[in-house]
Motif scaffolding. Structure first.
Motif, PDB file in Angstrom:
ATOM      1  N   ARG A 203      40.617 -28.611  28.421  1.00 55.28           N
ATOM      2  CA  ARG A 203      40.691 -27.987  27.099  1.00 55.28           C
ATOM      3  C   ARG A 203      41.173 -28.949  26.020  1.00 55.28           C
ATOM      4  O   ARG A 203      41.674 -28.532  24.984  1.00 55.28           O
ATOM      5  N   ILE A 206      36.356 -31.907  23.217  1.00 51.61           N
ATOM      6  CA  ILE A 206      35.386 -31.102  22.467  1.00 51.61           C
ATOM      7  C   ILE A 206      34.086 -31.882  22.350  1.00 51.61           C
ATOM      8  O   ILE A 206      34.078 -33.049  21.947  1.00 51.61           O
ATOM      9  N   TYR A 239      34.216 -26.683  24.464  1.00 49.70           N
ATOM     10  CA  TYR A 239      35.123 -27.446  25.317  1.00 49.70           C
ATOM     11  C   TYR A 239      34.354 -27.915  26.542  1.00 49.70           C
ATOM     12  O   TYR A 239      33.501 -27.189  27.072  1.00 49.70           O
ATOM     13  N   HIS A 285      40.674 -26.445  16.315  1.00 47.88           N
ATOM     14  CA  HIS A 285      41.535 -26.883  17.410  1.00 47.88           C
ATOM     15  C   HIS A 285      42.803 -27.529  16.861  1.00 47.88           C
ATOM     16  O   HIS A 285      43.912 -27.241  17.340  1.00 47.88           O
TER      17      HIS A 285
END
Length: 300
Positions: A203, A206, A239, A285
């Protein structure tokens, strides 16, 4: 000069946000969650500035909330805040994350030959609209060097292909550790990452895929979209997981095309979509606006 300006801007941002915190929570839905969290923050003199919440089902579903708050002397209180909040979190079975806004995330950008997404990120960063510290750019080609170094950002050329993937990733991991990287952005980095690399940065990676996923997963989506005669093309930011192009989707967008558009036309239109979609995903994010639940995202 640009580097000095960015350093000044980061210092100003950190100073202005020194007492600002964010709290992301997901837990089984039940009465009293908001009250308990609000009471906890009040006990530390914090003022809630923004609150967004969502429940999948009030009867036995999952509850999500994002709070942004101002707390006097947050830097001095941060450790005790986190420790004390563990008691609240345990009583509600929470998954949670508390961050101090002044701790700006450190970002690494990976890129190959196509530079449109990289340039968009650098432009947003230079203008102060992408609040992060871009600490390096890594590429398996030399095309981006001049652009990156003009921003006084370290550029690292690391050849990568299927035959030397593990060797390349070992060098990349070392750099990520040295630069203390919080987020990796794949700005059209055309290499598949190994499972061990992805697991090490769960996570925190990206990607931008030049297709409106789940359509045309994998390579050459524009060519396949042209053959299929699509009327909409798009891009997807997500992700990265070890299921190729199937990680939690953060943002998507589309534009209309027609029978006159050839493959190169689709690619040109697609590049515009890719730039904006990736930039929005990265901004969300960085602002701690995303909660991943199963293979989906909740974005506040």
């Amino acid at each position: 000069m640009k580097a000095v300006n960015m350093e000044d801007r980061l210092r100003e941002f950190k100073e202005s946000q020194k007492n600002r915190g964010r709290l992301l929570i997901s837990c089984p839905d039940r009465p009293g969650i908001v009250a308990a969290v609000s009471k906890f923050l009040f006990q530390f003199g914090a003022n809630i500035l923004e609150s967004n919440q969502y429940s999948t089902n009030p009867q036995g579903g999952t509850f999500f909330i994002r709070l942004e708050f101002e707390c006097p002397d947050l830097a001095a209180k941060e450790a005790i805040l986190k420790k004390r909040f563990e008691e609240v979190a345990k009583s509600f079975s929470m998954d949670w994350q508390m961050t101090a806004v002044q701790n700006v995330k450190r970002t690494a950008i990976f890129v190959s030959k196509e530079l449109h997404c990289l340039r968009e990120l650098l432009w947003e960063w230079q203008t102060g609209d992408l609040m992060t510290d871009i600490v390096m750019v890594v590429s398996n080609h030399e095309e981006a060097r001049e652009t990156v170094e003009s921003f006084h950002i370290p550029f690292h050329y690391i050849p990568a292909n299927r035959e030397i993937r593990e060797e390349a990733e070992a060098k990349q991991k070392q750099l990520l550790k040295e630069y203390d990287v919080d987020l990796i952005v794949l700005a059209r980095y055309m290499q598949i990452l190994t499972p061990s690399f992805v697991e090490a940065y769960e996570r925190k990676i990206i990607n931008i895929h030049h297709s409106f996923l789940p359509a045309f997963v994998g390579a050459k989506p524009y060519e396949r979209a042209f053959q299929r005669g699509v009327k909409l093309i798009g891009a997807t930011s997500h992700y990265v997981t070890n299921d190729l192009d199937e990680g939690p989707i953060i943002e998507q967008d589309t534009m209309r095309v027609d029978h006159k558009d050839q493959v190169q036309d689709l690619k040109k239109i697609g590049a515009k979509i890719e730039r904006s979609v990736l930039t929005r995903a990265v901004k969300w994010h960085l602002a701690d606006r995303i909660i991943v639940h199963e293979n989906k995202t909740i974005i506040f």
